[in-house]
Design an enzyme around this catalytic site. Structure first.
Site, PDB file in Angstrom:
ATOM      1  N   ASN A   1      30.058  42.920  46.247  1.00 49.94           N
ATOM      2  CA  ASN A   1      30.488  43.365  47.413  1.00 49.94           C
ATOM      3  C   ASN A   1      31.828  43.020  47.849  1.00 49.94           C
ATOM      4  O   ASN A   1      32.488  43.683  48.664  1.00 49.94           O
ATOM      5  CB  ASN A   1      29.411  42.707  48.454  1.00 49.94           C
TER       6      ASN A   1
ATOM      7  N   SER B   1      35.916  30.928  33.385  1.00 50.47           N
ATOM      8  CA  SER B   1      37.111  30.460  33.832  1.00 50.47           C
ATOM      9  C   SER B   1      37.713  29.618  32.936  1.00 50.47           C
ATOM     10  O   SER B   1      37.091  28.803  31.871  1.00 50.47           O
ATOM     11  CB  SER B   1      36.952  29.890  35.135  1.00 50.47           C
TER      12      SER B   1
ATOM     13  N   TYR C   1      32.593  22.815  39.657  1.00 47.39           N
ATOM     14  CA  TYR C   1      32.971  24.088  39.132  1.00 47.39           C
ATOM     15  C   TYR C   1      33.320  24.222  37.587  1.00 47.39           C
ATOM     16  O   TYR C   1      32.842  25.014  36.849  1.00 47.39           O
ATOM     17  CB  TYR C   1      34.163  24.514  40.095  1.00 47.39           C
TER      18      TYR C   1
ATOM     19  N   GLY D   1      35.736  41.236  46.141  1.00 45.03           N
ATOM     20  CA  GLY D   1      36.778  40.427  45.216  1.00 45.03           C
ATOM     21  C   GLY D   1      36.672  41.123  44.045  1.00 45.03           C
ATOM     22  O   GLY D   1      36.688  42.569  43.705  1.00 45.03           O
ATOM     23  N   ILE D   2      36.420  40.692  42.801  1.00 43.68           N
ATOM     24  CA  ILE D   2      36.745  40.941  41.362  1.00 43.68           C
ATOM     25  C   ILE D   2      35.572  41.817  41.300  1.00 43.68           C
ATOM     26  O   ILE D   2      35.728  42.795  40.509  1.00 43.68           O
ATOM     27  CB  ILE D   2      36.945  39.987  40.287  1.00 43.68           C
ATOM     28  N   GLY D   3      34.210  41.218  41.815  1.00 42.57           N
ATOM     29  CA  GLY D   3      32.980  42.064  41.496  1.00 42.57           C
ATOM     30  C   GLY D   3      33.200  43.539  42.057  1.00 42.57           C
ATOM     31  O   GLY D   3      32.665  44.385  41.480  1.00 42.57           O
TER      32      GLY D   3
ATOM     33  N   GLY E   1      27.338  40.079  42.660  1.00 38.82           N
ATOM     34  CA  GLY E   1      28.407  39.498  43.635  1.00 38.82           C
ATOM     35  C   GLY E   1      29.601  40.697  43.658  1.00 38.82           C
ATOM     36  O   GLY E   1      30.546  40.461  43.570  1.00 38.82           O
TER      37      GLY E   1
END
Length: 410
Positions: free
Chosen positions: A129, A256, A287, A131-133, A127
């Site tokens: 591509n 999280s 989630y 945000g945080i990644g 992941g």
């Protein structure tokens, strides 16, 4: 009357069938007749390292196949066994109370990496591509690491890599793309095969990808999407890449603080609870439960891989960070926008992941939960041994069911 005699006259004596060796970095490991490898003594559970110069007259060379060979230049003796093994010293057990906090919630990933050269290191960031990644991958690349951007959307990933290359053109050779769709184990298997055909060792496995606030849907494998993408596919991927990691490697699982609000328990955790039908689905609880699975999986993996010297950490990047995580539902997009001035930037959110992957003071530690670049206690339920092993067993069964009973070995 004679007393009972111990099996050996020294606790350091190896059990039958085990031999002692040292790797090129001086770390002692143990191998038995079945080629099982342990990085701690099979009897004492202690780790050792060879230190100092070779004895007088000895030299370290490489033979024709590149294997390390030790040669006594005086006698002509050759051996693959490090002559310093007889004098290997015990590595002191590290206590987490000895680790002092250097960073906090305001620290950025690049500040954590300040002064570090990661040239020659290889990372996988799922992941990566957006945000945080993306900030995690970018920070590693800027410090010399080769990073595999493992994502579903090729165009978006190519754009992400292009933005890094725009900062410095030479960075392009450090950015690699391999397609990965976590919604199907077939894609996970193809990804792992492709990666193993390109590299033989992995320093950092960063399981960053996940989804949030999805309306109910199922994957190609017939499971609830949040559960498969956020947990089960990561479980399978990690075990598939087992051959690429060793005592120089770290596995980082992103979870999280939401894991504290899961409704999973030892009594109710089963396949239907983990992957519920539409009638029992609530996106927020799905989630929360997936994030608890992340913590349970990381702690259980840390126990299973401890003898291999592999560090496994799980972390919380930050609350309601402005990323694309909330893109699936307008209400959450609004909430994230309202709290944006009070939350971490993407660089700050990536800092804990980067700290877990690279901090030298964490060497020798494993199975810890981190928030704001420091360890803290996860939820009580995540610390239940039976919960950890139960999730592993259920996950193992679900993977093998999807793979049509091929009995993937974990």
């Amino acid at each position: 009357m004679p007393g009972f005699l111990p099996d050996s006259d020294s606790e350091d004596e190896l059990p039958p069938g085990w031999i002692e060796k040292a790797d090129e970095n001086g770390k002692v490991f143990y191998v038995n007749q079945n080629q099982e490898v342990k990085w701690t003594h099979p009897r004492t559970g202690k780790a050792k390292r060879v230190r100092g110069d070779l004895p007088f007259g000895w030299e370290k060379r490489n033979n024709e196949s590149g294997k390390i060979l030790y040669v006594n230049t005086t006698t002509g003796q050759e051996t693959f066994t490090d002559p310093r093994l007889a004098f290997a010293s015990e590595i002191p057990t590290k206590n987490i109370s000895d680790v002092r906090q250097r960073f906090d919630s305001g620290t950025t990933a690049l500040q954590v990496l300040h002064g570090l050269d990661l040239s020659g290191k290889v990372a996988v960031v799922t992941g990566s591509n957006v945000g945080i990644g993306f900030e995690t991958a970018r920070s590693l690349v800027l410090h010399g690491c080769t990073v595999y951007f493992c994502c579903r959307n090729k165009k978006s990933t190519e754009d992400a890599i292009a933005s890094i290359v725009k900062e410095k053109s030479s960075l392009g050779k450090q950015c690699k793309f391999i397609h990965l769709d976590l919604s199907t184990l077939k894609s996970v298997k193809e990804f792992c095969d492709n990666l193993k055909s390109e590299i033989s060792h992995l320093n950092f496995l960063i399981l960053n990808a996940g989804v949030f606030a999805l309306p109910f849907s199922t994957t190609q494998d017939g499971l609830e999407t949040t559960f498969q993408i956020s947990h089960l596919s990561n479980f399978y991927l990690t075990n598939e890449l087992s051959s690429l990691v060793d005592n120089r490697s770290r596995v980082i699982v992103l979870s999280s603080e939401s894991h504290r609000f899961s409704n999973l328990s030892l009594e109710n955790m089963d396949e239907q609870k983990l992957s519920p039908p539409a009638s029992k689905y609530w996106s927020m609880m799905a989630y929360n439960n997936a994030k608890l699975c992340n913590v349970l999986f990381a702690i259980e993996l840390a126990k299973r891989w401890k003898d291999r010297g592999i560090s496994v950490f799980v972390c919380h990047p930050g609350n309601m960070v402005s990323s694309q995580l909330s893109r699936n539902y307008w209400f959450y997009r609004l909430m994230f926008a309202l709290v944006r001035p009070f939350t971490k930037s993407l660089q700050q959110a990536a800092s804990t992941t980067i700290f877990c992957a690279t901090a030298t003071e964490l060497t020798g530690l494993t199975g810890l939960y981190f928030n704001n670049c420091f360890f803290c206690e996860p939820s009580k339920v995540s610390q239940i041994d039976e919960m950890q092993t139960k999730l592993w067993s259920i996950s193992e069964k679900m993977v093998n069911d999807i793979l049509n009973g091929t009995n993937f070995v974990f």
